[in-house]
Design a protein around this motif. Structure first.
Motif, PDB file in Angstrom:
ATOM      1  N   ALA A 160      34.555  47.253  36.398  1.00 45.65           N
ATOM      2  CA  ALA A 160      33.158  47.054  35.989  1.00 45.65           C
ATOM      3  C   ALA A 160      32.990  47.274  34.488  1.00 45.65           C
ATOM      4  O   ALA A 160      32.272  46.511  33.812  1.00 45.65           O
ATOM      5  N   ALA A 161      33.680  48.295  33.959  1.00 45.12           N
ATOM      6  CA  ALA A 161      33.581  48.582  32.522  1.00 45.12           C
ATOM      7  C   ALA A 161      34.167  47.432  31.714  1.00 45.12           C
ATOM      8  O   ALA A 161      33.625  47.039  30.667  1.00 45.12           O
ATOM      9  N   ALA A 162      35.289  46.867  32.192  1.00 44.27           N
ATOM     10  CA  ALA A 162      35.920  45.749  31.483  1.00 44.27           C
ATOM     11  C   ALA A 162      34.985  44.543  31.446  1.00 44.27           C
ATOM     12  O   ALA A 162      34.808  43.904  30.399  1.00 44.27           O
ATOM     13  N   LEU A 163      34.386  44.248  32.582  1.00 46.85           N
ATOM     14  CA  LEU A 163      33.481  43.091  32.645  1.00 46.85           C
ATOM     15  C   LEU A 163      32.246  43.330  31.781  1.00 46.85           C
ATOM     16  O   LEU A 163      31.789  42.427  31.066  1.00 46.85           O
ATOM     17  N   ALA A 164      31.725  44.559  31.839  1.00 41.33           N
ATOM     18  CA  ALA A 164      30.545  44.878  31.027  1.00 41.33           C
ATOM     19  C   ALA A 164      30.854  44.777  29.538  1.00 41.33           C
ATOM     20  O   ALA A 164      29.988  44.447  28.725  1.00 41.33           O
ATOM     21  N   ALA A 165      32.120  45.027  29.176  1.00 49.35           N
ATOM     22  CA  ALA A 165      32.519  44.954  27.766  1.00 49.35           C
ATOM     23  C   ALA A 165      32.870  43.528  27.338  1.00 49.35           C
ATOM     24  O   ALA A 165      33.288  43.308  26.203  1.00 49.35           O
ATOM     25  N   GLY A 166      32.720  42.596  28.268  1.00 48.98           N
ATOM     26  CA  GLY A 166      32.883  41.193  27.877  1.00 48.98           C
ATOM     27  C   GLY A 166      34.136  40.498  28.351  1.00 48.98           C
ATOM     28  O   GLY A 166      34.385  39.344  27.983  1.00 48.98           O
ATOM     29  N   ALA A 167      34.935  41.169  29.192  1.00 50.86           N
ATOM     30  CA  ALA A 167      36.134  40.503  29.713  1.00 50.86           C
ATOM     31  C   ALA A 167      35.740  39.308  30.581  1.00 50.86           C
ATOM     32  O   ALA A 167      34.694  39.317  31.237  1.00 50.86           O
ATOM     33  N   LEU A 168      36.585  38.270  30.574  1.00 56.10           N
ATOM     34  CA  LEU A 168      36.362  37.103  31.431  1.00 56.10           C
ATOM     35  C   LEU A 168      36.548  37.468  32.897  1.00 56.10           C
ATOM     36  O   LEU A 168      35.890  36.913  33.786  1.00 56.10           O
ATOM     37  N   GLY A 169      37.463  38.388  33.144  1.00 55.42           N
ATOM     38  CA  GLY A 169      37.750  38.812  34.501  1.00 55.42           C
ATOM     39  C   GLY A 169      38.741  39.949  34.451  1.00 55.42           C
ATOM     40  O   GLY A 169      39.351  40.210  33.416  1.00 55.42           O
ATOM     41  N   ALA A 170      38.905  40.635  35.582  1.00 54.97           N
ATOM     42  CA  ALA A 170      39.824  41.764  35.634  1.00 54.97           C
ATOM     43  C   ALA A 170      40.284  41.951  37.061  1.00 54.97           C
ATOM     44  O   ALA A 170      39.617  41.516  38.008  1.00 54.97           O
ATOM     45  N   GLY A 171      41.435  42.609  37.202  1.00 50.52           N
ATOM     46  CA  GLY A 171      41.950  42.838  38.541  1.00 50.52           C
ATOM     47  C   GLY A 171      43.197  43.701  38.493  1.00 50.52           C
ATOM     48  O   GLY A 171      43.539  44.268  37.453  1.00 50.52           O
ATOM     49  N   ILE A 172      43.878  43.764  39.632  1.00 49.70           N
ATOM     50  CA  ILE A 172      45.096  44.561  39.727  1.00 49.70           C
ATOM     51  C   ILE A 172      46.256  43.741  39.175  1.00 49.70           C
ATOM     52  O   ILE A 172      46.411  42.567  39.512  1.00 49.70           O
ATOM     53  N   SER A 173      47.076  44.355  38.338  1.00 48.78           N
ATOM     54  CA  SER A 173      48.270  43.686  37.821  1.00 48.78           C
ATOM     55  C   SER A 173      49.397  43.853  38.829  1.00 48.78           C
ATOM     56  O   SER A 173      49.798  44.976  39.132  1.00 48.78           O
ATOM     57  N   GLY A 174      49.895  42.743  39.339  1.00 50.35           N
ATOM     58  CA  GLY A 174      50.935  42.811  40.358  1.00 50.35           C
ATOM     59  C   GLY A 174      50.444  43.605  41.548  1.00 50.35           C
ATOM     60  O   GLY A 174      49.340  43.371  42.052  1.00 50.35           O
ATOM     61  N   SER A 175      51.245  44.588  41.971  1.00 49.45           N
ATOM     62  CA  SER A 175      50.797  45.419  43.085  1.00 49.45           C
ATOM     63  C   SER A 175      50.238  46.752  42.597  1.00 49.45           C
ATOM     64  O   SER A 175      50.078  47.686  43.364  1.00 49.45           O
ATOM     65  N   GLY A 176      49.917  46.822  41.297  1.00 48.11           N
ATOM     66  CA  GLY A 176      49.318  48.010  40.722  1.00 48.11           C
ATOM     67  C   GLY A 176      50.350  49.061  40.371  1.00 48.11           C
ATOM     68  O   GLY A 176      51.540  48.849  40.558  1.00 48.11           O
ATOM     69  N   PRO A 177      49.895  50.188  39.835  1.00 50.46           N
ATOM     70  CA  PRO A 177      48.505  50.582  39.614  1.00 50.46           C
ATOM     71  C   PRO A 177      47.874  50.035  38.333  1.00 50.46           C
ATOM     72  O   PRO A 177      46.699  50.301  38.093  1.00 50.46           O
ATOM     73  N   SER A 178      48.620  49.290  37.511  1.00 49.47           N
ATOM     74  CA  SER A 178      47.996  48.804  36.270  1.00 49.47           C
ATOM     75  C   SER A 178      46.842  47.851  36.578  1.00 49.47           C
ATOM     76  O   SER A 178      46.861  47.113  37.567  1.00 49.47           O
ATOM     77  N   ILE A 179      45.870  47.898  35.696  1.00 49.84           N
ATOM     78  CA  ILE A 179      44.688  47.041  35.798  1.00 49.84           C
ATOM     79  C   ILE A 179      44.699  46.137  34.575  1.00 49.84           C
ATOM     80  O   ILE A 179      44.906  46.611  33.451  1.00 49.84           O
ATOM     81  N   PHE A 180      44.513  44.835  34.794  1.00 49.43           N
ATOM     82  CA  PHE A 180      44.494  43.912  33.653  1.00 49.43           C
ATOM     83  C   PHE A 180      43.100  43.320  33.492  1.00 49.43           C
ATOM     84  O   PHE A 180      42.326  43.234  34.445  1.00 49.43           O
ATOM     85  N   ALA A 181      42.801  42.936  32.270  1.00 48.39           N
ATOM     86  CA  ALA A 181      41.565  42.190  31.996  1.00 48.39           C
ATOM     87  C   ALA A 181      41.906  41.086  31.002  1.00 48.39           C
ATOM     88  O   ALA A 181      42.713  41.302  30.093  1.00 48.39           O
ATOM     89  N   LEU A 182      41.325  39.920  31.186  1.00 49.16           N
ATOM     90  CA  LEU A 182      41.541  38.807  30.257  1.00 49.16           C
ATOM     91  C   LEU A 182      40.297  38.593  29.412  1.00 49.16           C
ATOM     92  O   LEU A 182      39.172  38.662  29.905  1.00 49.16           O
ATOM     93  N   SER A 183      40.525  38.339  28.125  1.00 48.45           N
ATOM     94  CA  SER A 183      39.419  38.097  27.194  1.00 48.45           C
ATOM     95  C   SER A 183      39.732  36.868  26.343  1.00 48.45           C
ATOM     96  O   SER A 183      40.895  36.469  26.212  1.00 48.45           O
ATOM     97  N   ALA A 184      38.688  36.322  25.743  1.00 46.68           N
ATOM     98  CA  ALA A 184      38.848  35.090  24.964  1.00 46.68           C
ATOM     99  C   ALA A 184      39.268  35.361  23.523  1.00 46.68           C
ATOM    100  O   ALA A 184      39.773  34.478  22.841  1.00 46.68           O
ATOM    101  N   THR A 185      39.031  36.579  23.046  1.00 46.41           N
ATOM    102  CA  THR A 185      39.397  36.907  21.664  1.00 46.41           C
ATOM    103  C   THR A 185      40.050  38.283  21.605  1.00 46.41           C
ATOM    104  O   THR A 185      39.900  39.106  22.517  1.00 46.41           O
ATOM    105  N   LEU A 186      40.744  38.528  20.500  1.00 47.65           N
ATOM    106  CA  LEU A 186      41.401  39.819  20.312  1.00 47.65           C
ATOM    107  C   LEU A 186      40.363  40.934  20.197  1.00 47.65           C
ATOM    108  O   LEU A 186      40.524  42.014  20.786  1.00 47.65           O
TER     109      LEU A 186
END
Lengths: 320, 320
Positions: free
Chosen positions: B248-274
């Motif tokens: 939720a924090a990633a999306l609120a900060a402007g990420a395009l989307g976010a989810g579990i990386s592979g089988s976790g526990p890392s969490i990834f978020a994709l954004s359009a700019t650095l």
């Protein structure tokens, strides 16, 4: 616009599911298709004054999809005048080619034109879906969306509706063989299991992603090897006589891939050229030649355009 | 090539599954990543003479993935000389970032260079998968393929293997938050149901097709709203503390989307700019700030290139 002016719209048949894109993918054909005529009347209410090309369809505007679609559009706009409509069926009903969708799309488009285009294309998809709901009990969009938009269309989601036009990034030709047997969509849906093995799900979405990559990256070979369905085809193909022989014949004749069109019984094959699609047509027809089952076949480029105005005139509808 | 020459390859971390592409989709990061050094030895057999950057990894070449990968390559080529190898781990193990895949990819690439490139990239994917088989018991390709090829990669099928490089059609930046908890891939896989509801399957492949369309048609908004997983994330996220808050924090900060990386526990978020990806990093870190759980975060462009030579020299390996 004068009151006695007729709008005449043509909407094409469509192929839904496309092997790996169950319930989310569809594409338009050039032909066959349906025409809907519509004009304003001073008295309120919708009347369907003629249905050509087919017997047995109700002209009751609360029963025929073109009336249902038009009624919803008029109601939402609080329009009090009425409509006279005619339907010219150019394609078989219950064929798996989106027959009700073509009528619904043509009606939505014609009425929108008649009213001065108050609705966006996205809204027209929603109205045409009302026709699908009437025809099949479920408001799916995978036939009406390509019939309205042309080319390939992805229906990503329904809540809210997210329709993604993909166009036709590479030339594709479709061969359709329609075996003239009766096959109710409701039967074809009822045999589907409501749970699928995870493993088959992964294969299915891998293929759909491969199809998308093949289409959008213009890779015929990838598109072809992604045209595979191991969840629904095994269940549904038992309802279609000679399905596996026809599919094998289409592939042997050079088709990129083949499968069930919508919920069947029509069988579609995609080819990279018109000549190939015609060779595939011949091969598919041959399988059914001595089966005792009548068939219709169609060869069509997958067109960029879907529904369109055919004529905008003051002619009497009876001269259609 | 002289016998004492070292080949040094770097292979990056990767994000597999990417919400809607379970087991078929992955993408490369720029960093973190692993390095593998390899050189020929006159005596036969593979020896791993150093492992840097991590404690507790076996240097037994039949146990460490880099040895397993190299052994298979030498065996298939009937090569009788041996190899000296070193592994420089630049990333955590068991993080959901394709740690074993990065080591395996770097090993496959380094050995192939050392031997004069006898293998195609497709073959290298298959060899690197041997490392995955050793590490996790299953020879999956959704980490090794992007680590070798860079960008986004689709693994359409396994029989035969069909790896489709998608490149990076539009600029994307990835923020990773790795909560330093132990989470075995085997546990994360074991909680998955082997049957899925058809309805959820349709939603999932609709989203994957939407993601493909967003990526290949360069539509950030479509890509973002397709980054959705309603099958696996609900089951797996319970193993990751604060997952929903971080997302939720990633999306609120402007990420395009976010989810579990592979089988976790890392969490990834994709954004359009650095800049966006950095703002997302800050927001994700904040959620964990007082959790008592240590985290590592990474921000990386999704690069077109995967594995690469870092250095080709006559240096002694100890100077790595």
């Amino acid at each position: 616009m004068q009151n006695n002016e007729f709008i005449k719209a043509y909407a094409p048949a469509t192929v839904a599911n496309v092997c790996c894109g169950f319930d989310v993918l569809g594409f338009a054909l050039d032909q066959p298709g349906d025409e809907v005529w519509a004009r304003k009347t001073e008295q309120p209410g919708i009347t369907i004054t003629a249905i050509h090309g087919i017997d047995g369809l109700s002209s009751d505007p609360t029963e025929n999809v073109i009336g249902v679609v038009a009624h919803k559009m008029l109601t939402d706009l609080h329009i009090t005048h009425g409509l006279e409509m005619q339907l010219h069926k150019g394609m078989p009903v219950g064929s798996g080619l989106g027959s009700s969708a073509a009528s619904s799309a043509a009606a939505a488009f014609a009425v929108n034109e008649l009213l001065g285009k108050p609705f966006t294309t996205q809204a027209l998809v929603l109205y045409a879906m009302e026709g699908e709901k009437k025809a099949s009990g479920s408001a799916h969009a995978d036939n009406v969306a390509p019939s309205l938009l042309g080319g390939f269309v992805l229906v990503r989601d329904y809540s809210p509706l997210d329709v993604v036009p993909l166009g036709v990034p590479l030339d594709l030709y479709c061969t359709i063989l329609y075996p003239q047997i009766e096959l109710k969509t409701s039967l074809s849906r009822s045999i589907l299991k409501q749970e699928i093995p995870l493993k088959k799900g992964i294969t299915q979405w891998g293929n759909l992603a491969g199809f998308m990559a093949g289409l959008l990256m213009k890779d015929y070979a990838l598109l072809g090897r992604s045209l595979h369905d191991e969840i629904f085809e095994p269940e549904r193909s038992i309802l279609i006589p000679l399905f596996h022989q026809v599919k094998a014949a289409a592939l042997a004749a050079g088709a990129l891939g083949a499968g069930i069109s919508g919920s069947g019984p029509s069988i579609f094959a995609l080819s990279a050229t018109l000549a190939q699609a015609q060779a595939v047509q011949e091969a598919m027809e041959k399988v059914y030649a001595h089966s005792g089952i009548d068939t219709k076949t169609y060869v069509s480029q997958v067109p960029d355009q879907g529904v369109r105005l055919v004529e905008q005139s003051l002619l009497q509808p009876a001269q259609a």
